[in-house]
Design a protein around this motif. Structure first.
Motif, PDB file in Angstrom:
ATOM      1  N   LEU A  54       0.852  -1.174   0.000  1.00  0.00           N
ATOM      2  CA  LEU A  54       0.000   0.000   0.000  1.00  0.00           C
ATOM      3  C   LEU A  54       0.893   1.230   0.000  1.00  0.00           C
ATOM      4  CD1 LEU A  54      -2.665   1.626   0.504  1.00  0.00           C
ATOM      5  CD2 LEU A  54      -2.250   1.241   2.952  1.00  0.00           C
ATOM      6  N   VAL A  55       0.596   2.181  -0.885  1.00  0.00           N
ATOM      7  CA  VAL A  55       1.269   3.475  -0.883  1.00  0.00           C
ATOM      8  C   VAL A  55       0.180   4.541  -0.933  1.00  0.00           C
ATOM      9  CG1 VAL A  55       2.814   5.063  -2.091  1.00  0.00           C
ATOM     10  CG2 VAL A  55       3.330   2.605  -2.052  1.00  0.00           C
ATOM     11  N   ILE A  56       0.183   5.413   0.064  1.00  0.00           N
ATOM     12  CA  ILE A  56      -0.678   6.595   0.071  1.00  0.00           C
ATOM     13  C   ILE A  56       0.252   7.799   0.135  1.00  0.00           C
ATOM     14  CG2 ILE A  56      -2.446   7.920   1.280  1.00  0.00           C
ATOM     15  CD1 ILE A  56      -3.422   5.284   2.516  1.00  0.00           C
ATOM     16  N   HIS A  57       0.125   8.691  -0.824  1.00  0.00           N
ATOM     17  CA  HIS A  57       0.964   9.892  -0.850  1.00  0.00           C
ATOM     18  C   HIS A  57       0.057  11.098  -0.961  1.00  0.00           C
ATOM     19  CE1 HIS A  57       4.371  12.453  -1.387  1.00  0.00           C
ATOM     20  NE2 HIS A  57       5.188  11.421  -1.464  1.00  0.00           N
ATOM     21  N   ARG A  58       0.210  12.024  -0.046  1.00  0.00           N
ATOM     22  CA  ARG A  58      -0.609  13.228  -0.051  1.00  0.00           C
ATOM     23  C   ARG A  58       0.007  14.306  -0.930  1.00  0.00           C
ATOM     24  NH1 ARG A  58      -2.055  15.051   5.705  1.00  0.00           N
ATOM     25  NH2 ARG A  58      -3.536  16.313   4.516  1.00  0.00           N
ATOM     26  N   VAL A  59      -0.842  15.160  -1.451  1.00  0.00           N
ATOM     27  CA  VAL A  59      -0.437  16.323  -2.232  1.00  0.00           C
ATOM     28  C   VAL A  59      -1.234  17.517  -1.730  1.00  0.00           C
ATOM     29  CG1 VAL A  59       0.257  15.033  -4.277  1.00  0.00           C
ATOM     30  CG2 VAL A  59      -2.120  15.789  -4.052  1.00  0.00           C
ATOM     31  N   GLY A  60      -0.828  18.701  -2.166  1.00  0.00           N
ATOM     32  CA  GLY A  60      -1.512  19.914  -1.758  1.00  0.00           C
ATOM     33  C   GLY A  60      -0.839  20.551  -0.565  1.00  0.00           C
ATOM     34  N   PRO A  61      -1.519  21.496   0.078  1.00  0.00           N
ATOM     35  CA  PRO A  61      -0.923  22.201   1.219  1.00  0.00           C
ATOM     36  C   PRO A  61      -0.891  21.327   2.466  1.00  0.00           C
ATOM     37  CG  PRO A  61      -3.134  23.037   0.753  1.00  0.00           C
ATOM     38  CD  PRO A  61      -2.824  22.037  -0.311  1.00  0.00           C
ATOM     39  N   LEU A  62       0.240  21.375   3.181  1.00  0.00           N
ATOM     40  CA  LEU A  62       0.438  20.598   4.406  1.00  0.00           C
ATOM     41  C   LEU A  62       1.103  21.485   5.456  1.00  0.00           C
ATOM     42  CD1 LEU A  62       1.814  17.375   2.711  1.00  0.00           C
ATOM     43  CD2 LEU A  62      -0.447  17.625   3.741  1.00  0.00           C
ATOM     44  N   GLN A  63       0.899  21.113   6.712  1.00  0.00           N
ATOM     45  CA  GLN A  63       1.459  21.834   7.847  1.00  0.00           C
ATOM     46  C   GLN A  63       2.436  20.929   8.601  1.00  0.00           C
ATOM     47  OE1 GLN A  63       0.638  25.133   8.463  1.00  0.00           O
ATOM     48  NE2 GLN A  63      -0.389  24.876   6.493  1.00  0.00           N
ATOM     49  N   PRO A  64       3.341  21.497   9.403  1.00  0.00           N
ATOM     50  CA  PRO A  64       4.209  20.663  10.231  1.00  0.00           C
ATOM     51  C   PRO A  64       3.386  19.667  11.047  1.00  0.00           C
ATOM     52  CG  PRO A  64       4.999  22.900  10.273  1.00  0.00           C
ATOM     53  CD  PRO A  64       3.675  22.921   9.541  1.00  0.00           C
ATOM     54  N   LEU A  65       3.889  18.442  11.124  1.00  0.00           N
ATOM     55  CA  LEU A  65       3.304  17.278  11.790  1.00  0.00           C
ATOM     56  C   LEU A  65       2.226  16.576  10.969  1.00  0.00           C
ATOM     57  CD1 LEU A  65       3.151  18.465  15.508  1.00  0.00           C
ATOM     58  CD2 LEU A  65       4.966  17.202  14.335  1.00  0.00           C
ATOM     59  N   ASP A  66       1.800  17.137   9.832  1.00  0.00           N
ATOM     60  CA  ASP A  66       0.863  16.425   8.959  1.00  0.00           C
ATOM     61  C   ASP A  66       1.554  15.205   8.368  1.00  0.00           C
ATOM     62  OD1 ASP A  66      -1.148  18.294   9.341  1.00  0.00           O
ATOM     63  OD2 ASP A  66      -0.946  19.205   7.340  1.00  0.00           O
ATOM     64  N   GLN A  67       0.786  14.150   8.173  1.00  0.00           N
ATOM     65  CA  GLN A  67       1.296  12.958   7.490  1.00  0.00           C
ATOM     66  C   GLN A  67       1.409  13.248   5.997  1.00  0.00           C
ATOM     67  OE1 GLN A  67      -0.324   9.268   9.963  1.00  0.00           O
ATOM     68  NE2 GLN A  67      -1.976  10.349   8.927  1.00  0.00           N
ATOM     69  N   ILE A  68       2.523  12.798   5.406  1.00  0.00           N
ATOM     70  CA  ILE A  68       2.737  12.981   3.971  1.00  0.00           C
ATOM     71  C   ILE A  68       2.519  11.672   3.230  1.00  0.00           C
ATOM     72  CG2 ILE A  68       4.371  13.613   2.164  1.00  0.00           C
ATOM     73  CD1 ILE A  68       5.965  15.129   4.303  1.00  0.00           C
ATOM     74  N   VAL A  69       3.149  10.620   3.720  1.00  0.00           N
ATOM     75  CA  VAL A  69       3.194   9.371   2.969  1.00  0.00           C
ATOM     76  C   VAL A  69       3.071   8.178   3.905  1.00  0.00           C
ATOM     77  CG1 VAL A  69       5.733   9.274   3.002  1.00  0.00           C
ATOM     78  CG2 VAL A  69       4.491   8.091   1.185  1.00  0.00           C
ATOM     79  N   LEU A  70       2.400   7.143   3.396  1.00  0.00           N
ATOM     80  CA  LEU A  70       2.355   5.844   4.055  1.00  0.00           C
ATOM     81  C   LEU A  70       2.801   4.802   3.053  1.00  0.00           C
ATOM     82  CD1 LEU A  70       1.558   3.656   6.137  1.00  0.00           C
ATOM     83  CD2 LEU A  70      -0.790   3.842   5.261  1.00  0.00           C
ATOM     84  N   VAL A  71       3.797   4.020   3.436  1.00  0.00           N
ATOM     85  CA  VAL A  71       4.195   2.843   2.681  1.00  0.00           C
ATOM     86  C   VAL A  71       4.023   1.672   3.632  1.00  0.00           C
ATOM     87  CG1 VAL A  71       6.095   1.618   1.548  1.00  0.00           C
ATOM     88  CG2 VAL A  71       5.844   4.095   1.238  1.00  0.00           C
ATOM     89  N   ALA A  72       3.236   0.688   3.227  1.00  0.00           N
ATOM     90  CA  ALA A  72       3.018  -0.503   4.047  1.00  0.00           C
ATOM     91  C   ALA A  72       3.193  -1.731   3.169  1.00  0.00           C
ATOM     92  CB  ALA A  72       1.633  -0.483   4.674  1.00  0.00           C
ATOM     93  N   VAL A  73       3.937  -2.706   3.699  1.00  0.00           N
ATOM     94  CA  VAL A  73       4.254  -3.911   2.951  1.00  0.00           C
ATOM     95  C   VAL A  73       3.916  -5.122   3.814  1.00  0.00           C
ATOM     96  CG1 VAL A  73       6.092  -5.229   1.840  1.00  0.00           C
ATOM     97  CG2 VAL A  73       6.104  -2.731   1.723  1.00  0.00           C
ATOM     98  N   ALA A  74       3.213  -6.076   3.210  1.00  0.00           N
ATOM     99  CA  ALA A  74       2.849  -7.313   3.900  1.00  0.00           C
ATOM    100  C   ALA A  74       3.519  -8.490   3.202  1.00  0.00           C
ATOM    101  CB  ALA A  74       1.334  -7.490   3.883  1.00  0.00           C
ATOM    102  N   SER A  75       4.121  -9.375   4.000  1.00  0.00           N
ATOM    103  CA  SER A  75       4.759 -10.571   3.457  1.00  0.00           C
ATOM    104  C   SER A  75       4.685 -11.680   4.499  1.00  0.00           C
ATOM    105  CB  SER A  75       6.216 -10.284   3.079  1.00  0.00           C
ATOM    106  OG  SER A  75       6.984 -10.062   4.238  1.00  0.00           O
ATOM    107  N   ALA A  76       5.150 -12.843   4.102  1.00  0.00           N
ATOM    108  CA  ALA A  76       5.158 -13.965   5.037  1.00  0.00           C
ATOM    109  C   ALA A  76       6.225 -13.785   6.109  1.00  0.00           C
ATOM    110  CB  ALA A  76       5.383 -15.279   4.284  1.00  0.00           C
ATOM    111  N   HIS A  77       7.301 -13.074   5.763  1.00  0.00           N
ATOM    112  CA  HIS A  77       8.438 -12.942   6.683  1.00  0.00           C
ATOM    113  C   HIS A  77       8.865 -11.479   6.819  1.00  0.00           C
ATOM    114  CE1 HIS A  77       8.725 -17.265   6.519  1.00  0.00           C
ATOM    115  NE2 HIS A  77       8.671 -17.176   5.191  1.00  0.00           N
ATOM    116  N   ARG A  78       9.336 -11.117   7.997  1.00  0.00           N
ATOM    117  CA  ARG A  78       9.669  -9.724   8.294  1.00  0.00           C
ATOM    118  C   ARG A  78      10.813  -9.178   7.450  1.00  0.00           C
ATOM    119  NH1 ARG A  78      12.218 -12.520  12.486  1.00  0.00           N
ATOM    120  NH2 ARG A  78      14.382 -11.900  12.782  1.00  0.00           N
TER     121      ARG A  78
END
Length: 163
Positions: free
Chosen positions: A78-102
């Motif tokens: 999963l990749v979620i990337h924000r665009v537009g105006p942002l403020q300090p401490l706002d979330q910009i991006v989420l990268v999440a990866v699922a697999s059988a092993h860490r």
């Protein structure tokens, strides 16, 4: 694989629950959340704006995730990337990866994030006490990408500040 480029914020718990749903083979989920800092290169940052090219950006993110799937055995990404105006401490991006092993999940998540920092078509403008400034790509991001055997295009302005 899920790719989103959006102005809206995201909820980490909700997104990770969706990623894991109905996938009993998952043994590990690794995630990275990048946030806006209030300082960059020794200067206060009051706000920032992320720009992108719709369509082209989503395609680039899909290509990055597909490369991760070719390198590691992954259940989902999963990749979620924000665009537009942002403020300090706002979330910009989420990268999440699922697999059988860490190990595979950690490597793929780091690879995707390293790739995003240098190859994804996003442009960042920061608002500082001295006015607005565009942020250029950084050498240490190119070096991070090179450990995966990938050369950076190192285009000026292609960086988002999430370390």
């Amino acid at each position: 694989m899920s790719i989103y480029v959006q102005t809206e914020d995201f909820d980490l718990s909700t997104e990770l629950a969706k990623l894991r749903a109905d996938k009993p083979a998952i043994g590990a989920v690794v995630s990275f959340v990048g946030v806006v800092r209030d300082m960059n290169e020794g200067m206060d940052v009051h706000a920032m704006e992320l720009e992108h090219y719709p369509g082209m950006t989503e395609k680039a993110l899909e290509d990055i995730v597909q490369q991760a799937h070719q390198r590691w055995t992954l259940q989902d990404c999963l990749v979620i990337h924000r665009v537009g105006p942002l403020q300090p401490l706002d979330q910009i991006v989420l990268v999440a990866v699922a697999s059988a092993h860490r190990g595979e999940a950690f490597s793929a998540c780091e690879f995707i994030m390293d790739y995003l920092k240098t190859q994804a078509p996003f442009w960042k403008k920061e608002q500082t006490p001295e006015g607005a400034r565009w942020v250029d790509a950084r050498e240490h991001d190119d070096k991070a990408l090179s450990k995966w055997g990938v050369a950076s295009s190192n285009s000026a302005g292609k960086d988002e500040d999430v370390s």
